[in-house]
Motif scaffolding. Structure first.
Motif, PDB file in Angstrom:
ATOM      1  N   LEU A 316      25.265  -1.794 -47.221  1.00 33.55           N
ATOM      2  CA  LEU A 316      26.645  -2.273 -47.167  1.00 33.55           C
ATOM      3  C   LEU A 316      27.559  -1.230 -46.526  1.00 33.55           C
ATOM      4  O   LEU A 316      28.462  -1.570 -45.752  1.00 33.55           O
ATOM      5  CB  LEU A 316      27.130  -2.625 -48.572  1.00 33.55           C
ATOM      6  N   SER A 317      27.327   0.037 -46.838  1.00 35.10           N
ATOM      7  CA  SER A 317      28.114   1.110 -46.240  1.00 35.10           C
ATOM      8  C   SER A 317      27.902   1.163 -44.729  1.00 35.10           C
ATOM      9  O   SER A 317      28.840   1.378 -43.963  1.00 35.10           O
ATOM     10  CB  SER A 317      27.737   2.452 -46.872  1.00 35.10           C
ATOM     11  N   TYR A 318      26.655   0.947 -44.313  1.00 34.82           N
ATOM     12  CA  TYR A 318      26.329   0.958 -42.884  1.00 34.82           C
ATOM     13  C   TYR A 318      27.072  -0.162 -42.154  1.00 34.82           C
ATOM     14  O   TYR A 318      27.610   0.038 -41.057  1.00 34.82           O
ATOM     15  CB  TYR A 318      24.824   0.798 -42.704  1.00 34.82           C
ATOM     16  N   ILE A 319      27.113  -1.355 -42.770  1.00 36.27           N
ATOM     17  CA  ILE A 319      27.837  -2.479 -42.170  1.00 36.27           C
ATOM     18  C   ILE A 319      29.323  -2.151 -42.033  1.00 36.27           C
ATOM     19  O   ILE A 319      29.941  -2.415 -40.998  1.00 36.27           O
ATOM     20  CB  ILE A 319      27.652  -3.759 -43.008  1.00 36.27           C
ATOM     21  N   GLU A 320      29.895  -1.570 -43.080  1.00 39.27           N
ATOM     22  CA  GLU A 320      31.317  -1.222 -43.044  1.00 39.27           C
ATOM     23  C   GLU A 320      31.615  -0.230 -41.912  1.00 39.27           C
ATOM     24  O   GLU A 320      32.616  -0.360 -41.201  1.00 39.27           O
ATOM     25  CB  GLU A 320      31.736  -0.632 -44.390  1.00 39.27           C
ATOM     26  N   LYS A 321      30.733   0.749 -41.742  1.00 38.80           N
ATOM     27  CA  LYS A 321      30.934   1.726 -40.672  1.00 38.80           C
ATOM     28  C   LYS A 321      30.795   1.075 -39.303  1.00 38.80           C
ATOM     29  O   LYS A 321      31.542   1.391 -38.368  1.00 38.80           O
ATOM     30  CB  LYS A 321      29.926   2.870 -40.814  1.00 38.80           C
ATOM     31  N   TRP A 322      29.833   0.159 -39.192  1.00 41.24           N
ATOM     32  CA  TRP A 322      29.624  -0.532 -37.918  1.00 41.24           C
ATOM     33  C   TRP A 322      30.852  -1.378 -37.562  1.00 41.24           C
ATOM     34  O   TRP A 322      31.320  -1.370 -36.426  1.00 41.24           O
ATOM     35  CB  TRP A 322      28.372  -1.405 -38.015  1.00 41.24           C
ATOM     36  N   ILE A 323      31.373  -2.110 -38.553  1.00 43.65           N
ATOM     37  CA  ILE A 323      32.565  -2.925 -38.317  1.00 43.65           C
ATOM     38  C   ILE A 323      33.741  -2.042 -37.905  1.00 43.65           C
ATOM     39  O   ILE A 323      34.501  -2.371 -36.978  1.00 43.65           O
ATOM     40  CB  ILE A 323      32.914  -3.746 -39.573  1.00 43.65           C
ATOM     41  N   ALA A 324      33.878  -0.903 -38.580  1.00 37.23           N
ATOM     42  CA  ALA A 324      34.977   0.016 -38.252  1.00 37.23           C
ATOM     43  C   ALA A 324      34.839   0.557 -36.831  1.00 37.23           C
ATOM     44  O   ALA A 324      35.851   0.789 -36.141  1.00 37.23           O
ATOM     45  CB  ALA A 324      35.005   1.164 -39.256  1.00 37.23           C
ATOM     46  N   ASP A 325      33.590   0.751 -36.399  1.00 36.16           N
ATOM     47  CA  ASP A 325      33.354   1.261 -35.043  1.00 36.16           C
ATOM     48  C   ASP A 325      33.839   0.299 -33.961  1.00 36.16           C
ATOM     49  O   ASP A 325      34.165   0.722 -32.845  1.00 36.16           O
ATOM     50  CB  ASP A 325      31.857   1.513 -34.820  1.00 36.16           C
ATOM     51  N   GLN A 326      33.854  -1.005 -34.276  1.00 32.87           N
ATOM     52  CA  GLN A 326      34.168  -1.992 -33.252  1.00 32.87           C
ATOM     53  C   GLN A 326      35.582  -1.835 -32.713  1.00 32.87           C
ATOM     54  O   GLN A 326      35.853  -2.167 -31.554  1.00 32.87           O
ATOM     55  CB  GLN A 326      33.980  -3.415 -33.800  1.00 32.87           C
ATOM     56  N   GLY A 327      36.480  -1.307 -33.531  1.00 26.87           N
ATOM     57  CA  GLY A 327      37.843  -1.079 -33.063  1.00 26.87           C
ATOM     58  C   GLY A 327      37.917   0.010 -32.021  1.00 26.87           C
ATOM     59  O   GLY A 327      38.892   0.097 -31.273  1.00 26.87           O
ATOM     60  N   ARG A 328      36.865   0.847 -31.961  1.00 28.25           N
ATOM     61  CA  ARG A 328      36.876   1.951 -30.998  1.00 28.25           C
ATOM     62  C   ARG A 328      35.860   1.741 -29.881  1.00 28.25           C
ATOM     63  O   ARG A 328      35.632   2.614 -29.065  1.00 28.25           O
ATOM     64  CB  ARG A 328      36.544   3.260 -31.719  1.00 28.25           C
ATOM     65  N   SER A 329      35.201   0.558 -29.886  1.00 31.26           N
ATOM     66  CA  SER A 329      34.120   0.357 -28.922  1.00 31.26           C
ATOM     67  C   SER A 329      34.535  -0.563 -27.799  1.00 31.26           C
ATOM     68  O   SER A 329      35.485  -1.330 -27.904  1.00 31.26           O
ATOM     69  CB  SER A 329      32.888  -0.194 -29.642  1.00 31.26           C
ATOM     70  N   ASN A 330      33.816  -0.465 -26.712  1.00 33.27           N
ATOM     71  CA  ASN A 330      34.053  -1.352 -25.570  1.00 33.27           C
ATOM     72  C   ASN A 330      32.856  -2.247 -25.338  1.00 33.27           C
ATOM     73  O   ASN A 330      32.560  -2.631 -24.210  1.00 33.27           O
ATOM     74  CB  ASN A 330      34.298  -0.516 -24.299  1.00 33.27           C
ATOM     75  N   ASP A 331      32.151  -2.602 -26.406  1.00 36.33           N
ATOM     76  CA  ASP A 331      30.912  -3.343 -26.220  1.00 36.33           C
ATOM     77  C   ASP A 331      31.146  -4.755 -25.697  1.00 36.33           C
ATOM     78  O   ASP A 331      30.220  -5.422 -25.264  1.00 36.33           O
ATOM     79  CB  ASP A 331      30.087  -3.390 -27.519  1.00 36.33           C
ATOM     80  N   GLN A 332      32.412  -5.225 -25.715  1.00 31.70           N
ATOM     81  CA  GLN A 332      32.656  -6.561 -25.179  1.00 31.70           C
ATOM     82  C   GLN A 332      32.448  -6.618 -23.670  1.00 31.70           C
ATOM     83  O   GLN A 332      32.312  -7.671 -23.088  1.00 31.70           O
ATOM     84  CB  GLN A 332      34.068  -7.043 -25.518  1.00 31.70           C
TER      85      GLN A 332
END
Length: 336
Positions: A316-332
């Motif tokens: 669950l912690s890993y998911i939370e960190k991954w979701i938080a990363d999306q605000g800083r990522s350009n994976d779109q």
């Protein structure tokens, strides 16, 4: 009908968020994951004590003969009684012969025991086909004598290919023809990395396989994968890479960007196996295919990135960190 190159770039946040409840409930699972591992290989009929993986699934090493049959892992249905396996003898003749065909090893008791086992099975993952001396014979015999007679029609079959450059064209044609048969009893998923996918496309199109990894362009890779899916009679083609997982099927095609982590974790020998554990559990739980892919990546990420023993809390912690990363990522913008 599938439209060429129309591939969705998945927004991972809602997919990851939807998995939180699944993982919170995973510890209550009665499902069992049986696997062949070098470090956990069974040499007797007595099972080692089962351990629970991160999803709360009981993990247990399969008897060694399963590796001889080309089976890497089994995902068993809810409530499967593991002790029942100890009642079966699973006799394999000429154990030391590494070139056994199905005709060499099959007998009535073996077929009966495997039939009872697969009646309780949900997903089957097979070894790299290049690891076996007579893969076509083993898979064809296993399908005709054991899997085809099953009443159930909803199995998932997951195949690894390995480097097609290690086999001749007629051998590749033979194994693809055999694998097509498995569609009769469920869904077939091919899991390839980019190098394997490009080399398979080259072999099937009469070209020499690459000696070095070079896929030219992302668009070129996608075209080759569409071609492979249309050439092979399979349900899903899943391309596994350092940056993403790309899924091609008649129903949908999408790219799921991976969370960045150290490349050394990716090249670990069991990296793809860790992914398949989560992916298979998603299939068993009847999750959306995007969630299955995400769950595989979560299982891989937690076990390769975290340096401490992990459980549900860490997932669950890993998911939370991954979701938080999306605000800083350009994976779109990936693969556009």
């Amino acid at each position: 009908m599938m439209q060429a190159l129309e591939i969705e770039i998945v927004n991972s946040v809602p997919v990851l968020s939807a998995l939180i409840k699944t993982i919170e409930q995973a510890g209550r699972s009665k499902d069992t994951y049986l696997l062949c591992e070098k470090k956990k290989r069974m040499t007797s009929l007595k099972f080692q004590e089962a351990s629970q993986n991160l999803l709360g699934i009981k993990e247990l090493a399969l008897p060694n003969f399963f590796k001889k049959l080309g089976i890497r892992s089994l995902m068993m249905c809810d409530g499967y009684d593991m002790t029942s396996l100890t009642k079966y003898e699973f006799i394999v003749l000429n154990e030391n012969n590494h070139e056994n065909t199905w005709h060499d090893i099959k007998n009535e008791q073996l077929i009966s025991d495997l039939f009872l086992l697969f009646k309780k099975c949900r997903a089957i993952t097979f070894n790299h086909w290049t690891d076996l001396a007579d893969t076509s014979s083993l898979l064809s015999g296993l399908f005709n004598d054991v899997i085809k007679p099953l009443v159930k029609q909803h199995l998932d079959f997951i195949f690894y290919l390995d480097d097609p450059g290690k086999k001749l064209l007629f051998q590749i044609d033979n194994i693809l023809h055999v694998i097509e048969k498995f569609n009769m009893k469920g869904k077939v998923t091919f899991v390839l990395d980019e190098f394997e996918a490009v080399n398979l496309w080259m072999v099937l199109n009469g070209e020499m396989p690459n000696t070095t990894f070079n896929i030219n362009t992302p668009n070129g890779l996608k075209k080759k994968c569409f071609s492979l899916l249309r050439t092979m009679n399979i349900n899903r083609l899943l391309i596994y890479s350092i940056n993403s997982v790309i899924l091609f099927s008649e129903d949908q095609q999408f790219i799921f960007a991976r969370r960045d982590f150290e490349e050394i974790a990716e090249i670990a020998a069991d990296a793809r196996d860790k992914f398949i554990t989560g992916f298979s559990f998603g299939l068993l739980s009847k999750l959306d295919i995007q969630q299955c892919v995400a769950l595989g990546l979560i299982m891989l990420g937690v076990q390769t990135e975290m340096k401490i023993p992990a459980g549900t809390t860490e997932l669950l912690s890993y998911i939370e960190k991954w979701i938080a990363d999306q605000g800083r990522s350009n994976d779109q913008y990936l693969y556009q």
